[in-house]
Design a protein around this motif. Structure first.
Motif, short mmCIF file in Angstrom:
data_model
loop_
_atom_site.label_atom_id
_atom_site.label_comp_id
_atom_site.label_asym_id
_atom_site.label_seq_id
_atom_site.Cartn_x
_atom_site.Cartn_y
_atom_site.Cartn_z
N HIS A 1 0.72 -1.16 0.12
CA HIS A 1 0.11 -0.17 -0.12
C HIS A 1 0.87 1.09 0.00
O HIS A 1 0.69 2.14 -0.64
CB HIS A 1 -0.81 0.33 1.07
CG HIS A 1 -2.15 -0.79 1.04
ND1 HIS A 1 -2.25 -2.07 1.37
CD2 HIS A 1 -3.37 -0.64 0.55
CE1 HIS A 1 -3.33 -2.67 1.25
NE2 HIS A 1 -4.18 -1.63 0.61
N TYR A 2 1.77 1.37 0.89
CA TYR A 2 2.62 2.52 1.05
C TYR A 2 3.60 2.65 -0.16
O TYR A 2 3.69 3.76 -0.42
CB TYR A 2 3.45 2.41 2.45
CG TYR A 2 2.54 2.61 3.49
CD1 TYR A 2 1.80 3.84 3.84
CD2 TYR A 2 2.46 1.73 4.55
CE1 TYR A 2 0.90 3.81 4.74
CE2 TYR A 2 1.55 1.98 5.63
CZ TYR A 2 0.94 3.24 5.88
OH TYR A 2 0.01 3.14 6.71
N CYS A 3 3.89 1.59 -0.58
CA CYS A 3 5.13 1.52 -1.62
C CYS A 3 4.16 2.20 -3.01
O CYS A 3 4.76 2.98 -3.56
CB CYS A 3 5.53 0.38 -1.98
SG CYS A 3 6.86 0.36 -3.14
N SER A 4 2.96 1.62 -3.22
CA SER A 4 2.23 2.05 -4.17
C SER A 4 1.75 3.48 -4.17
O SER A 4 1.44 3.99 -5.25
CB SER A 4 1.18 1.23 -4.58
OG SER A 4 1.50 -0.31 -4.62
N ALA A 5 1.40 3.76 -2.89
CA ALA A 5 0.89 5.44 -2.67
C ALA A 5 1.90 6.35 -3.22
O ALA A 5 1.64 7.28 -3.71
CB ALA A 5 0.32 5.25 -1.45
N ASN A 6 3.30 5.95 -2.76
CA ASN A 6 4.30 6.65 -2.92
C ASN A 6 5.01 6.82 -4.35
O ASN A 6 5.83 7.42 -4.78
CB ASN A 6 5.13 6.93 -2.06
CG ASN A 6 4.53 7.42 -0.59
OD1 ASN A 6 4.20 8.59 -0.75
ND2 ASN A 6 4.40 6.74 0.46
N GLY A 7 4.77 5.54 -5.09
CA GLY A 7 5.19 5.56 -6.63
C GLY A 7 6.66 5.16 -6.48
O GLY A 7 7.30 5.46 -7.36
N PHE A 8 7.04 4.43 -5.36
CA PHE A 8 8.26 3.83 -5.27
C PHE A 8 8.53 2.64 -6.22
O PHE A 8 8.47 1.29 -5.58
CB PHE A 8 8.74 3.74 -4.03
CG PHE A 8 8.54 4.82 -2.98
CD1 PHE A 8 9.01 6.07 -3.44
CD2 PHE A 8 8.24 4.51 -1.43
CE1 PHE A 8 8.98 7.05 -2.63
CE2 PHE A 8 8.26 5.67 -0.67
CZ PHE A 8 8.47 6.82 -1.30
N ASP A 9 8.29 2.61 -7.46
CA ASP A 9 8.50 1.71 -8.51
C ASP A 9 9.66 0.71 -8.32
O ASP A 9 9.53 -0.50 -8.44
CB ASP A 9 8.29 1.96 -9.90
CG ASP A 9 9.21 3.03 -10.28
OD1 ASP A 9 10.11 3.01 -11.19
OD2 ASP A 9 9.02 4.21 -9.73
N ALA A 10 10.86 1.29 -8.14
CA ALA A 10 12.12 0.59 -7.91
C ALA A 10 11.99 -0.34 -6.69
O ALA A 10 12.30 -1.54 -6.54
CB ALA A 10 13.29 1.55 -7.64
#
Length: 212
Positions: A62-71
């Motif tokens: 959820h947090y990775c996706s919310a912030n756009g951390f694709d790497a």
């Protein structure tokens, strides 16, 4: 022998994993995952699947996706796609059921990625097996949350992906008749330049951009 079920992470351990994800500290996150994997004699995938906030239902995805951390997401997917595959609600074979976990507002990682316009993350999630037909507590698909936030690139991509899914036949996990109408209406509204999702009954997506 490694355990195959999620380990009993403590609240502090869950908080640490979620914090490192929110602030995009990939090295600290990977180190914590490795240490917890050794502590509980399990795979890194099991650690990630056990990391669900008890109050909000949010996960590292959820947090990775919310912030756009694709790497960072790609590193997490490498763990989650290891081991025995699972079958998601839409019939797809996925590495982990964590891809489709809904938080307390019914939002999946895909909902948050779509709402915040992170196209690269949306593509990664769909490729990993995220189910775009899951609706949140307001009854909205991820594509409608993207439309509500004026994330047109994401809307277009999800409409195209949804159209391809609707055209498929003879497979499990087909979209419902209502979903097919949603996609068709969305395509028509997109071509006419009108917004698809209204404000009535919308889930508050404000926390989709966690601070810190």
């Amino acid at each position: 022998m490694h355990a195959t079920t999620p380990p009993p992470l403590t609240l502090d351990e869950i908080d640490d994993l979620l914090y490192f994800t929110r602030v995009n500290e990939g090295q600290d996150l990977q180190q914590s995952i490795s240490e917890l994997s050794q502590k509980y004699s399990c795979q890194p995938r099991n650690v990630l699947e056990a990391c669900i906030d008890t109050e909000t239902g949010n996960t590292v995805l959820h947090y990775c996706s919310a912030n756009g951390f694709d790497a960072l997401l790609q590193g997490l997917l490498a763990h989650l796609n290891s081991g025995e595959p699972n079958k998601a609600a839409d019939g797809k074979t996925v590495g982990s059921l964590l891809f489709n976990v809904q938080n307390q507002q019914g939002n999946t990682p895909l909902h948050w990625a779509a709402y915040n316009g992170h196209l690269a993350v949306v593509k990664l999630l769909l490729a990993a097996g995220a189910d775009m037909w899951i609706k949140n507590a307001a009854g909205h698909l991820a594509m409608f949350e993207a439309e509500r936030a004026d994330k047109n690139e994401v809307v277009q991509y999800l409409l195209e992906a949804g159209g391809r899914k609707v055209e498929q036949t003879g497979t499990e996990g087909q979209p419902s008749a209502e979903d097919e109408v949603d996609v068709q209406d969305g395509e028509a509204n997109e071509s006419n330049g009108f917004a698809v999702a209204g404000s009535s009954g919308d889930v508050d997506m404000g926390e989709a951009e966690p601070s810190g």
